[in-house]
Design an enzyme around this catalytic site. Structure first.
Site, PDB file in Angstrom:
ATOM      1  N   LYS A 102       0.388  -0.770  -0.073  1.00  0.00           N
ATOM      2  CA  LYS A 102       0.026  -0.053  -0.094  1.00  0.00           C
ATOM      3  C   LYS A 102       1.070   1.243  -0.573  1.00  0.00           C
ATOM      4  O   LYS A 102       0.451   2.385  -0.744  1.00  0.00           O
ATOM      5  CB  LYS A 102      -0.932   0.028   1.583  1.00  0.00           C
ATOM      6  CG  LYS A 102      -1.838  -1.195   1.456  1.00  0.00           C
ATOM      7  CD  LYS A 102      -2.299  -1.418   2.497  1.00  0.00           C
ATOM      8  CE  LYS A 102      -1.267  -1.202   3.862  1.00  0.00           C
ATOM      9  NZ  LYS A 102      -1.116  -2.736   4.583  1.00  0.00           N
ATOM     10  N   ARG A 142      11.408  -4.848   5.002  1.00  0.00           N
ATOM     11  CA  ARG A 142      11.608  -3.809   4.475  1.00  0.00           C
ATOM     12  C   ARG A 142      12.469  -2.771   5.816  1.00  0.00           C
ATOM     13  O   ARG A 142      12.546  -2.754   6.895  1.00  0.00           O
ATOM     14  CB  ARG A 142       9.748  -3.137   4.641  1.00  0.00           C
ATOM     15  CG  ARG A 142       9.914  -1.760   5.126  1.00  0.00           C
ATOM     16  CD  ARG A 142       7.622  -1.962   4.990  1.00  0.00           C
ATOM     17  NE  ARG A 142       7.424  -2.686   6.738  1.00  0.00           N
ATOM     18  CZ  ARG A 142       6.336  -2.821   6.169  1.00  0.00           C
ATOM     19  NH1 ARG A 142       5.427  -2.266   5.359  1.00  0.00           N
ATOM     20  NH2 ARG A 142       5.577  -2.986   7.011  1.00  0.00           N
ATOM     21  N   ARG A 152      -9.740   0.621   8.898  1.00  0.00           N
ATOM     22  CA  ARG A 152      -8.937  -0.881   9.139  1.00  0.00           C
ATOM     23  C   ARG A 152     -10.579  -1.903   9.856  1.00  0.00           C
ATOM     24  O   ARG A 152     -10.122  -2.386  10.138  1.00  0.00           O
ATOM     25  CB  ARG A 152      -7.707  -0.549  10.181  1.00  0.00           C
ATOM     26  CG  ARG A 152      -6.795  -1.567   9.368  1.00  0.00           C
ATOM     27  CD  ARG A 152      -6.015  -1.019  10.114  1.00  0.00           C
ATOM     28  NE  ARG A 152      -4.048  -1.256  10.125  1.00  0.00           N
ATOM     29  CZ  ARG A 152      -3.240  -0.548   9.702  1.00  0.00           C
ATOM     30  NH1 ARG A 152      -3.562   0.436   9.362  1.00  0.00           N
ATOM     31  NH2 ARG A 152      -1.974  -1.533   9.350  1.00  0.00           N
ATOM     32  N   ARG A 206      -0.413  -8.620  13.942  1.00  0.00           N
ATOM     33  CA  ARG A 206      -0.601  -7.833  12.556  1.00  0.00           C
ATOM     34  C   ARG A 206      -1.977  -8.181  11.656  1.00  0.00           C
ATOM     35  O   ARG A 206      -2.778  -7.844  11.148  1.00  0.00           O
ATOM     36  CB  ARG A 206       0.280  -7.080  11.818  1.00  0.00           C
ATOM     37  CG  ARG A 206       0.826  -6.272  13.033  1.00  0.00           C
ATOM     38  CD  ARG A 206       2.303  -5.409  12.859  1.00  0.00           C
ATOM     39  NE  ARG A 206       2.629  -5.006  11.541  1.00  0.00           N
ATOM     40  CZ  ARG A 206       3.646  -4.200  10.607  1.00  0.00           C
ATOM     41  NH1 ARG A 206       4.966  -5.152  10.529  1.00  0.00           N
ATOM     42  NH2 ARG A 206       3.028  -3.919  10.074  1.00  0.00           N
ATOM     43  N   ARG A 261      10.916  -0.332  11.122  1.00  0.00           N
ATOM     44  CA  ARG A 261      10.739  -0.320  12.197  1.00  0.00           C
ATOM     45  C   ARG A 261      10.043  -1.042  13.179  1.00  0.00           C
ATOM     46  O   ARG A 261      10.488  -2.162  13.598  1.00  0.00           O
ATOM     47  CB  ARG A 261       8.854  -0.343  11.769  1.00  0.00           C
ATOM     48  CG  ARG A 261       8.185   1.254  10.888  1.00  0.00           C
ATOM     49  CD  ARG A 261       7.505   0.737   9.088  1.00  0.00           C
ATOM     50  NE  ARG A 261       6.812   0.055   9.876  1.00  0.00           N
ATOM     51  CZ  ARG A 261       5.339  -0.166   9.536  1.00  0.00           C
ATOM     52  NH1 ARG A 261       4.792   0.024   8.164  1.00  0.00           N
ATOM     53  NH2 ARG A 261       4.410  -0.972  10.602  1.00  0.00           N
TER      54      ARG A 261
END
Ligand code: ADP
Ligand code: AMP
Length: 214
Positions: free
Chosen positions: A13, A127, A88, A172, A161
Site C-alpha cells: 500500500k 522492509r 481498518r 498484525r 520499524r
C-alpha cells in the site's frame, strides 16, 4: 480523486501510495506514518498508541477517526487523497462515510491489493526506509540503485520499524483477517471495490492500479 488502498500489512500500500503521490499529485494519508510521528513527538496520542503498535494490535477507533478527520480537513487534501492503512475496522469505514458526506466528498475507488499471506513476512521483515526522506526499500525486492545511498535524496541513513518483526507480523495479520477483511463486502456492496494483483512486480501493480483509475 479520493482512493483507499486496502490490503494486509506488507501488501504494498505504502509503495503504491507514494508512487501515486509523485505521479498524480494525490496526497498519501498513512495512519501508520501519522501514529509513528505522534510516537516520536511524545504526544499524548503517541504515548497511548506506542504499546498497542508494538504489540501489533489496532489503536482505538476513536483515536483513528479523529486523526483522519483532522487530516482530511486540511486544504492540501482538496487535490484528492489516498488512504493507506485506514479504514481498518467496520466502525472506521462507517465513520469515514459519514465524515466524507459532511464534507461533500466521495470515494472514487477502493482498491484491494490481493496478496498471498505466505509472502508477507518476508516483505515486512526486509522492509526499510530512508531516514531523511522516507523513501521505501526492501533487502531483496527494492534495493537502492547504489547500495547504501537513497535513490531519491542521496541520504545514507536508513531505519527499520520496531514492529517489523516475525512475531508482531503474526498478530498484525490476525488483526487484518479478523477486523479489516470484513470491510471488503461493505465496499463491494457499494460498487466501488476493485482488486489488483499485489503479488506482481511493483511496476506491474502500479500499471494495474493505473488501469483502475483511468
Ligand atoms: P504496506 O504499506 O502495505 O504495509 P509496503 O508498501 O511498505 O507495504 O511494502 C512492504 C515491503 O515490500 C517494502 O519493503 C516494499 O519495498 C516491498 N514491496 C512492495 N510491493 C512489492 C511487490 N509488488 N513485490 C515485492 N516487494 C514489494
Ligand atoms: P501500518 O503502518 O499501516 O502498518 O500501521 C502500523 C500500526 O499502526 C498498526 O499495526 C496499528 O497498531 C496502527 N494503526 C495504523 N493505522 C491504524 C488504523 N486505521 N486503525 C487502528 N490502528 C492503526
Amino acid at each position: 480523486m479520493n482512493l483507499i488502498l486496502l490490503g494486509p500489512p506488507g501488501a504494498g500500500k505504502g509503495t503504491q501510495a507514494r508512487k501515486l503521490q509523485d505521479e498524480r499529485g494525490l496526497i498519501q494519508l498513512s495512519t501508520g506514518d501519522m501514529l509513528r510521528a505522534a510516537v516520536k513527538s511524545g504526544s499524548e496520542i503517541g504515548r497511548k498508541a506506542k504499546a498497542v503498535m508494538d504489540a501489533g494490535k489496532l489503536v482505538s477507533d476513536d483515536i483513528m477517526i479523529a486523526m483522519i478527520e483532522e487530516r482530511i480537513s486540511q486544504p492540501d487534501c482538496d487535490k484528492g487523497f489516498i488512504l493507506d492503512g485506514f479504514p481498518r475496522t467496520e466502525a472506521q469505514a462507517q465513520a469515514l462515510d459519514a465524515m466524507l458526506g459532511r464534507k461533500g466528498l466521495k470515494l472514487d475507488h477502493v482498491i484491494e491489493m490481493a496478496v498471498d499471506e505466505k509472502a508477507l513476512t518476508e516483505r515486512i521483515v526486509g522492509r526499510y526506509t530512508c531516514a531523511k526522506c522516507g523513501a521505501g526499500y526492501h533487502d531483496s525486492f527494492q534495493k537502492p540503485k547504489v547500495a547504501g545511498i537513497c535513490d531519491v535524496c542521496g541520504g545514507k541513513e536508513f531505519t527499520r520499524r520496531a514492529d517489523d518483526n516475525a512475531e508482531t507480523v503474526r498478530t498484525r495479520l490476525e488483526a487484518y483477517r479478523k477486523q479489516t477483511q470484513p470491510i471488503l463486502p461493505y465496499y463491494r456492496a457499494k460498487g466501488v471495490l476493485k482488486s489488483v494483483d499485489g503479488m506482481a512486480e511493483i511496476d506491474e501493480v502500479a500499471r494495474q492500479i493505473g488501469a483502475v483509475l483511468s
